[in-house]
Design an enzyme around this catalytic site. Structure first.
Site, PDB file in Angstrom:
ATOM      1  CB  CYS A 156      -0.930   0.164   1.238  1.00  0.00           C
ATOM      2  SG  CYS A 156      -1.798   1.542   1.550  1.00  0.00           S
ATOM      3  CD  GLU A 157      -0.411   5.218  -3.961  1.00  0.00           C
ATOM      4  OE1 GLU A 157      -1.055   6.170  -4.042  1.00  0.00           O
ATOM      5  OE2 GLU A 157       0.207   4.495  -5.154  1.00  0.00           O
ATOM      6  CG  HIS A 158      -2.709   5.608   1.028  1.00  0.00           C
ATOM      7  ND1 HIS A 158      -3.948   5.069   0.962  1.00  0.00           N
ATOM      8  CD2 HIS A 158      -2.339   6.419   0.028  1.00  0.00           C
ATOM      9  CE1 HIS A 158      -4.344   5.646  -0.207  1.00  0.00           C
ATOM     10  NE2 HIS A 158      -3.507   6.443  -0.837  1.00  0.00           N
ATOM     11  CG  HIS A 159      -0.646   3.569   6.079  1.00  0.00           C
ATOM     12  ND1 HIS A 159      -1.950   3.359   5.531  1.00  0.00           N
ATOM     13  CD2 HIS A 159      -0.630   4.445   6.931  1.00  0.00           C
ATOM     14  CE1 HIS A 159      -2.875   4.193   5.923  1.00  0.00           C
ATOM     15  NE2 HIS A 159      -2.040   4.695   6.986  1.00  0.00           N
TER      16      HIS A 159
ATOM     17  CD  GLN B  29      -8.321  -4.503  -3.324  1.00  0.00           C
ATOM     18  OE1 GLN B  29      -8.083  -4.770  -2.168  1.00  0.00           O
ATOM     19  NE2 GLN B  29      -9.603  -5.069  -3.823  1.00  0.00           N
TER      20      GLN B  29
ATOM     21  CG  HIS C 148      -5.913  -3.711   2.254  1.00  0.00           C
ATOM     22  ND1 HIS C 148      -5.216  -2.763   1.243  1.00  0.00           N
ATOM     23  CD2 HIS C 148      -6.724  -4.188   1.262  1.00  0.00           C
ATOM     24  CE1 HIS C 148      -6.069  -2.871  -0.039  1.00  0.00           C
ATOM     25  NE2 HIS C 148      -6.666  -3.781  -0.040  1.00  0.00           N
TER      26      HIS C 148
ATOM     27  CB  CYS D  18      -3.066  -0.014   6.341  1.00  0.00           C
ATOM     28  SG  CYS D  18      -4.254  -0.044   4.721  1.00  0.00           S
TER      29      CYS D  18
END
Length: 196
Positions: free
Chosen positions: A86-89, A128, A156, A158
Site C-alpha cells: 500500500c502506497e499510503h502506509h 487496490q 490490507h 493497514c
C-alpha cells in the site's frame, strides 16, 4: 546490494538508502548496532527493490505473444495470488485476482501471462482500486478483446495491524469492459464462476 547503486535509483546510492533505514530504526528507539539489526538496512532495501520490481517490467512484453485458437467464449484465470504494498502506509496487502476476457479474432494469451500481468502491477506501490484498473486496461489495450473482467479481493495490513484493526475485513474491486459491462448475462457468468 552492498556497494552498488540500486537500479534506476534516481541518484540515491545503496548506502544512502541503507542510512535512511538506519534513521527510521533510530526513530523508533532501536540500536542499529545490535546483532539482529546490523544487516537489517541492507535486507530491507533488497526486499523493497524485489517488492517493487513491477516498475522494471513492461506489460506489452508480457502479453505480446498470442496464440491462434478458435475461441470466442470467456477465458478465466481465477485465484491468482498476489502480494502488494500500500502506497499510503508502505504496508502489505495480499489476496487473489480473478482475470477474464473474451478473445477477439481467435487470439488468446497464455494463462501464465495473466498471472504475470497481475504480479507486474502488484509489485509496485499501489492502492487496490488502481491496481484493478491497470490490470483490466492493460488487457484491453494489448489484446483488444471483446470484453475484460477483473475482480481483486484483498486483506490490507493497514486495516488489520493499525488504525481500525479489522482483521477479517476484505476489500473487493472490479473492472468491467466490453461484453462484461454491456451484458448482464456475461457479467453474471463471470461472478458465478469466480464464486465457485
Amino acid at each position: 546490494m552492498a556497494g552498488k547503486k540500486a537500479p534506476d535509483s534516481h541518484g540515491i546510492s545503496a548506502e544512502d538508502a541503507r542510512e535512511a533505514v538506519r534513521t527510521l530504526l533510530k526513530y523508533v528507539g532501536e540500536n542499529c548496532q545490535r546483532e539482529g539489526l546490523v544487516d537489517t538496512p541492507d535486507r530491507f532495501c533488497r526486499a523493497l527493490l524485489e517488492m517493487t520490481s513491477g516498475y522494471e517490467e513492461n506489460p506489452e512484453e508480457i502479453v505480446k505473444t498470442t496464440l491462434g485458437v478458435d475461441c470466442n467464449e470467456t477465458v478465466l484465470l481465477k485465484n491468482i495470488e498476489f502480494q502488494s504494498m500500500c502506497e499510503h502506509h508502505l504496508l502489505n496487502f495480499q489476496g487473489r485476482a480473478h482475470v477474464a476476457y473474451v478473445p477477439s479474432q481467435g487470439r488468446v494469451v497464455g494463462l501464465s501471462k495473466l498471472a504475470r500481468l497481475v504480479d507486474l502491477y502488484a509489485n509496485r506501490l499501489q492502492i487496490q482500486e488502481r491496481m484493478t484498473q491497470e490490470i483490466g486496461k492493460a488487457l484491453e489495450f494489448y489484446l483488444a478483446p471483446n470484453g475484460v473482467a477483473v475482480m481483486v479481493e484483498a486483506s490490507h495490513s493497514c486495516m488489520c495491524v493499525r488504525g481500525v484493526k479489522k482483521n477479517s475485513s476484505r476489500m473487493c474491486t472490479t473492472y468491467l469492459s466490453g461484453v462484461f459491462r454491456e451484458s448482464h448475462a456475461a457479467r453474471q457468468e463471470f461472478m458465478s464462476q469466480v464464486s465457485q
